[in-house]
Design a protein around this motif. Structure first.
Motif, PDB file in Angstrom:
ATOM      1  N   LEU A 121       0.751  -1.019   0.187  1.00  0.00           N
ATOM      2  CA  LEU A 121       0.418   0.211  -0.313  1.00  0.00           C
ATOM      3  C   LEU A 121       0.989   0.983   0.065  1.00  0.00           C
ATOM      4  O   LEU A 121       0.603   2.356  -0.857  1.00  0.00           O
ATOM      5  CB  LEU A 121      -0.805  -0.271   1.260  1.00  0.00           C
ATOM      6  CG  LEU A 121      -1.930   1.322   0.746  1.00  0.00           C
ATOM      7  CD1 LEU A 121      -3.441   1.194   0.148  1.00  0.00           C
ATOM      8  CD2 LEU A 121      -2.852   1.099   2.428  1.00  0.00           C
ATOM      9  N   GLU A 178       0.428   4.257  -2.817  1.00  0.00           N
ATOM     10  CA  GLU A 178       0.244   5.739  -2.745  1.00  0.00           C
ATOM     11  C   GLU A 178       1.474   6.515  -2.950  1.00  0.00           C
ATOM     12  O   GLU A 178       1.155   8.009  -3.070  1.00  0.00           O
ATOM     13  CB  GLU A 178      -0.376   5.202  -1.034  1.00  0.00           C
ATOM     14  CG  GLU A 178      -1.772   4.882  -0.787  1.00  0.00           C
ATOM     15  CD  GLU A 178      -3.082   5.848  -1.561  1.00  0.00           C
ATOM     16  OE1 GLU A 178      -2.930   6.499  -1.884  1.00  0.00           O
ATOM     17  OE2 GLU A 178      -3.558   4.485  -2.242  1.00  0.00           O
ATOM     18  N   LEU A 196      -1.354   2.304   9.042  1.00  0.00           N
ATOM     19  CA  LEU A 196      -2.185   1.915   7.858  1.00  0.00           C
ATOM     20  C   LEU A 196      -3.344   3.264   7.577  1.00  0.00           C
ATOM     21  O   LEU A 196      -3.540   3.356   6.684  1.00  0.00           O
ATOM     22  CB  LEU A 196      -3.142   1.266   8.460  1.00  0.00           C
ATOM     23  CG  LEU A 196      -2.216  -0.254   7.941  1.00  0.00           C
ATOM     24  CD1 LEU A 196      -2.874  -0.834   8.291  1.00  0.00           C
ATOM     25  CD2 LEU A 196      -2.005  -0.987   6.584  1.00  0.00           C
ATOM     26  N   LEU A 197      -3.522   3.860   8.506  1.00  0.00           N
ATOM     27  CA  LEU A 197      -4.186   5.328   8.865  1.00  0.00           C
ATOM     28  C   LEU A 197      -3.820   5.826   8.179  1.00  0.00           C
ATOM     29  O   LEU A 197      -3.991   7.521   7.241  1.00  0.00           O
ATOM     30  CB  LEU A 197      -4.906   5.541  10.198  1.00  0.00           C
ATOM     31  CG  LEU A 197      -5.532   5.003  10.640  1.00  0.00           C
ATOM     32  CD1 LEU A 197      -6.054   5.277  12.439  1.00  0.00           C
ATOM     33  CD2 LEU A 197      -7.063   4.578  10.052  1.00  0.00           C
ATOM     34  N   LEU A 209      -1.433   5.605   5.231  1.00  0.00           N
ATOM     35  CA  LEU A 209      -1.975   5.424   4.039  1.00  0.00           C
ATOM     36  C   LEU A 209      -3.068   5.442   3.065  1.00  0.00           C
ATOM     37  O   LEU A 209      -3.303   5.459   2.558  1.00  0.00           O
ATOM     38  CB  LEU A 209      -1.053   3.920   4.023  1.00  0.00           C
ATOM     39  CG  LEU A 209       0.643   3.498   4.205  1.00  0.00           C
ATOM     40  CD1 LEU A 209       0.740   2.330   4.114  1.00  0.00           C
ATOM     41  CD2 LEU A 209       1.339   4.793   3.247  1.00  0.00           C
ATOM     42  N   LEU A 210      -4.557   6.001   4.266  1.00  0.00           N
ATOM     43  CA  LEU A 210      -5.451   5.630   3.170  1.00  0.00           C
ATOM     44  C   LEU A 210      -5.908   6.653   3.012  1.00  0.00           C
ATOM     45  O   LEU A 210      -5.696   7.924   4.632  1.00  0.00           O
ATOM     46  CB  LEU A 210      -6.702   4.840   4.385  1.00  0.00           C
ATOM     47  CG  LEU A 210      -6.572   3.540   4.275  1.00  0.00           C
ATOM     48  CD1 LEU A 210      -7.376   2.905   6.164  1.00  0.00           C
ATOM     49  CD2 LEU A 210      -6.362   2.684   3.323  1.00  0.00           C
ATOM     50  N   PRO A 211      -5.768   7.480   2.161  1.00  0.00           N
ATOM     51  CA  PRO A 211      -6.595   8.718   1.357  1.00  0.00           C
ATOM     52  C   PRO A 211      -7.014   9.566   2.474  1.00  0.00           C
ATOM     53  O   PRO A 211      -7.122  11.104   2.958  1.00  0.00           O
ATOM     54  CB  PRO A 211      -7.432   8.964   0.454  1.00  0.00           C
ATOM     55  CG  PRO A 211      -6.308   7.203   0.105  1.00  0.00           C
ATOM     56  CD  PRO A 211      -6.284   6.282   1.050  1.00  0.00           C
ATOM     57  N   THR A 241      -8.204   9.060   5.592  1.00  0.00           N
ATOM     58  CA  THR A 241      -7.333   9.751   6.856  1.00  0.00           C
ATOM     59  C   THR A 241      -6.784  10.339   6.730  1.00  0.00           C
ATOM     60  O   THR A 241      -5.584  11.022   7.513  1.00  0.00           O
ATOM     61  CB  THR A 241      -7.729   8.261   7.765  1.00  0.00           C
ATOM     62  OG1 THR A 241      -6.488   7.855   7.479  1.00  0.00           O
ATOM     63  CG2 THR A 241      -8.404   7.828   8.306  1.00  0.00           C
ATOM     64  N   ARG A 242      -5.141  10.611   5.790  1.00  0.00           N
ATOM     65  CA  ARG A 242      -4.456  11.327   5.352  1.00  0.00           C
ATOM     66  C   ARG A 242      -4.618  12.813   4.658  1.00  0.00           C
ATOM     67  O   ARG A 242      -4.074  13.478   6.309  1.00  0.00           O
ATOM     68  CB  ARG A 242      -3.191  10.502   3.936  1.00  0.00           C
ATOM     69  CG  ARG A 242      -2.351  10.791   4.029  1.00  0.00           C
ATOM     70  CD  ARG A 242      -1.446  10.787   3.224  1.00  0.00           C
ATOM     71  NE  ARG A 242      -1.761  10.735   1.864  1.00  0.00           N
ATOM     72  CZ  ARG A 242      -2.598   9.390   0.574  1.00  0.00           C
ATOM     73  NH1 ARG A 242      -2.199   8.154   1.830  1.00  0.00           N
ATOM     74  NH2 ARG A 242      -2.606   9.693  -0.306  1.00  0.00           N
TER      75      ARG A 242
END
Length: 159
Positions: A42, A46, A93-94, A96-98, A100-101
């Protein structure tokens, strides 16, 4: 800072202990390895998207501040994924996710704005009137003293 690090280590150990007591040692180890593999995939995906976004924004002549910030958060998320532990994996992971980023980016930029005013070329200092302070300077050769006679130029003799 040391207290925060100590609390983080305690939280990581407690999380690993709790998961290992629920599903067993080998399953916990497998879950940590799987999290690292999925997280690295991921982060690579990203990170590539962020790099393309920076290049597209720069080609368009706009400021790539948001895209560069996303890239930095993706890098931090990827780093957190590789640190062993469930707490760091979830935090990575938070990042890396759009969705939450985007929240983390807004919080980070708001904090940076509080630390110093933003100029068109980055963070800088302003005078009390709100204008940017520019210092113009010149390098002066002080290798010889004016009270003495000026340094002699070398004489080149020709035949």
């Amino acid at each position: 800072m040391a207290a925060i690090f100590l609390l983080w280590v305690i939280a990581e150990i407690a999380a690993i202990w709790a998961v290992a007591s629920l599903i067993g040692f080998l399953a916990t180890l497998g879950l940590l390895v799987a999290g690292a593999l999925v997280g690295s995939w991921l982060a690579r995906r990203e990170g590539g998207k962020a790099m393309r976004a920076v290049l597209d924004t720069a080609r368009a002549g706009r400021s790539p501040l948001g895209e560069v910030t996303d890239g930095m958060l993706i890098g931090l998320g990827g780093l957190l994924i590789f640190v062993p532990g469930f707490v760091s994996d979830v935090a990575g992971l938070l990042l890396l996710l759009p969705p939450t980023r985007a929240v983390a980016r807004r919080l980070w930029l708001r904090r940076l704005e509080r630390r110093g005013p933003m100029t068109p070329h980055g963070f800088g200092s302003f005078s009390r009137s709100g204008r940017v302070i520019v210092v113009d300077s010149e390098v002066v050769d002080t290798s010889h003293d004016d009270r003495r006679e000026p340094p002699q130029r070398p004489v080149i003799e020709s035949e």
